[in-house]
Design an enzyme around this catalytic site. Structure first.
Site, mmCIF file in Angstrom:
data_model
loop_
_atom_site.group_PDB
_atom_site.id
_atom_site.type_symbol
_atom_site.label_atom_id
_atom_site.label_comp_id
_atom_site.label_asym_id
_atom_site.label_seq_id
_atom_site.Cartn_x
_atom_site.Cartn_y
_atom_site.Cartn_z
ATOM 1 C CD GLU A 164 7.702 -1.142 2.171
ATOM 2 O OE1 GLU A 164 8.604 -0.323 1.961
ATOM 3 O OE2 GLU A 164 6.587 -0.843 2.647
ATOM 4 C CD GLU A 182 6.186 3.408 -3.138
ATOM 5 O OE1 GLU A 182 6.478 4.604 -3.321
ATOM 6 O OE2 GLU A 182 6.665 2.712 -2.216
#
Length: 373
Positions: A262, A257
């Protein structure tokens, strides 16, 4: 005794004097030929690959020049300030190399047999494609309505498959993901993902998690998103990728991932990037961040450069994290296979944290998503 003819002698003397050399005498030179002047000079220029969709050419930078003139025996072509180049038949090809769309002056000279010349020039605009990475996939979000179904699909629900409160995609999140226009739409050239406070399927918040799985997947390259982030305590927007083999028995985190961007509303302005692999996942140690002002009120470009041995994360070109493990194996580097793109806004959960009690609604606006190789 001889008698002289004085008249004859006098005529002879005069005749000899007129034939003798002197400063005013001699043979006259032949007449000089007249100068030849070229006329009717015309210059035509074809930009290779030019059409209605690409008026400045196909990106090769090549042009084809043809000059004609009356009384011309040769031609000279001059491109900007470069030296003149000769052509006997009036035909000449030239290739520009400066990347982008630029304007240039082309001058042609027509020369006659006596060296006389005339000239004309033309202004042209030529497009030269970048020699660097090429755009291989993008969504510019320029058609209002639902997002393009040939490029995007969705994760729906809460991740459990049954819509059970608390499942939260494994991160204790509080939202229920939908594909409704209330939560996702394209409007005025922007993709808008809206996180709302509302009672829905046993949840108190709704949002969208969209992805390119089975529609577009890639290995290596540069990926970027231009976005204005949502605001509010508890919000957790993300732009990230997952290994395309996640549903092929590999699972997470073995699939790999990559969290490109974010952001946590409770820590506004801090942009974080992270890597999740079998060697470090969940609260991974492989991460970096930078503080960027006005992320919720202005657009910024969040990017990843993914090569065969490292990941470079940046905001507006400013690098804040590079992942390049010394040992690259399946535990640290499951990144030699395809990944697909995800965009979502989560609410609360392990990273989102405490939700503002006054929260009602917020929207993430996305101008484009682009992938280069």
């Amino acid at each position: 005794m001889l008698k002289f003819n004085y008249t004859l002698v006098l005529l002879l003397i005069i005749s000899l004097q007129s034939c003798s050399g002197g400063s005013d005498g001699g043979i006259e030179p032949p007449p000089q030929s007249e100068d030849v002047i070229p006329t009717n000079l015309n210059l035509s220029i074809t930009i290779v690959g030019a059409n209605a969709n690409n008026p400045n050419g196909d990106g090769s930078g090549m042009i084809q020049c043809i000059a004609t003139a009356t009384n011309a025996v040769k031609y000279g072509f001059k491109f900007g300030n470069n030296p003149e180049q000769e052509s006997l038949n009036g035909s000449f090809n030239h290739t520009y190399t400066e990347e982008g769309t630029n304007s240039y002056i082309v001058t042609v000279f027509a020369y006659s047999s006596t060296g006389n010349s005339i000239s004309v020039f033309k202004n042209i605009t030529v497009y030269v494609a970048s020699s660097g990475p090429q755009l291989i996939w993008s969504d510019e979000f320029d058609v209002d309505g639902a997002p393009n179904t040939s490029k995007w699909n969705y994760d729906l629900g809460d991740g459990s498959g049954a819509g059970q409160p608390g499942a939260g995609w494994g991160n204790n999140e509080k939202q229920f993901y939908t594909d409704r226009s209330d939560n996702v739409k394209v409007e005025n050239g922007l993709l808008k993902i809206t996180l709302k406070k509302e009672s829905y399927q046993g949840y108190q918040y709704t949002s969208t998690r969209m992805k390119t799985q089975d529609k577009f997947e890639f290995t290596y390259g540069k990926i970027e998103i231009k976005a204005k982030l949502p605001s509010g305590g508890g919000t957790w927007p993300a732009f990230w990728t997952l290994g395309a083999n996640i549903d092929e028995g590999v699972g997470w985190p073995a699939c790999g991932e990559i969290d490109i961007m974010e952001h946590v509303g409770n820590n506004e302005g801090t942009i974080q990037s992270a890597m999740h692999t079998p060697s470090s996942y969940g609260n991974t140690q492989n991460k970096g961040s930078q503080v960027v002002s006005n992320v919720t009120s202005a657009f910024h470009i969040y990017a990843l450069e993914w090569t065969q041995n490292k990941m470079i994360f940046s905001v507006d070109g400013n690098v804040h994290y590079t992942y390049q493990p010394n040992i690259q194996d399946s535990n640290t580097w499951p990144f030699n296979a395809n990944q697909f793109i995800l965009i979502n806004i989560a609410m609360g959960g392990n990273l989102g944290g405490v939700i503002d009690s006054n929260f009602t609604e917020t929207t993430m606006e996305i101008d484009y998503v682009r992938v280069y190789q």
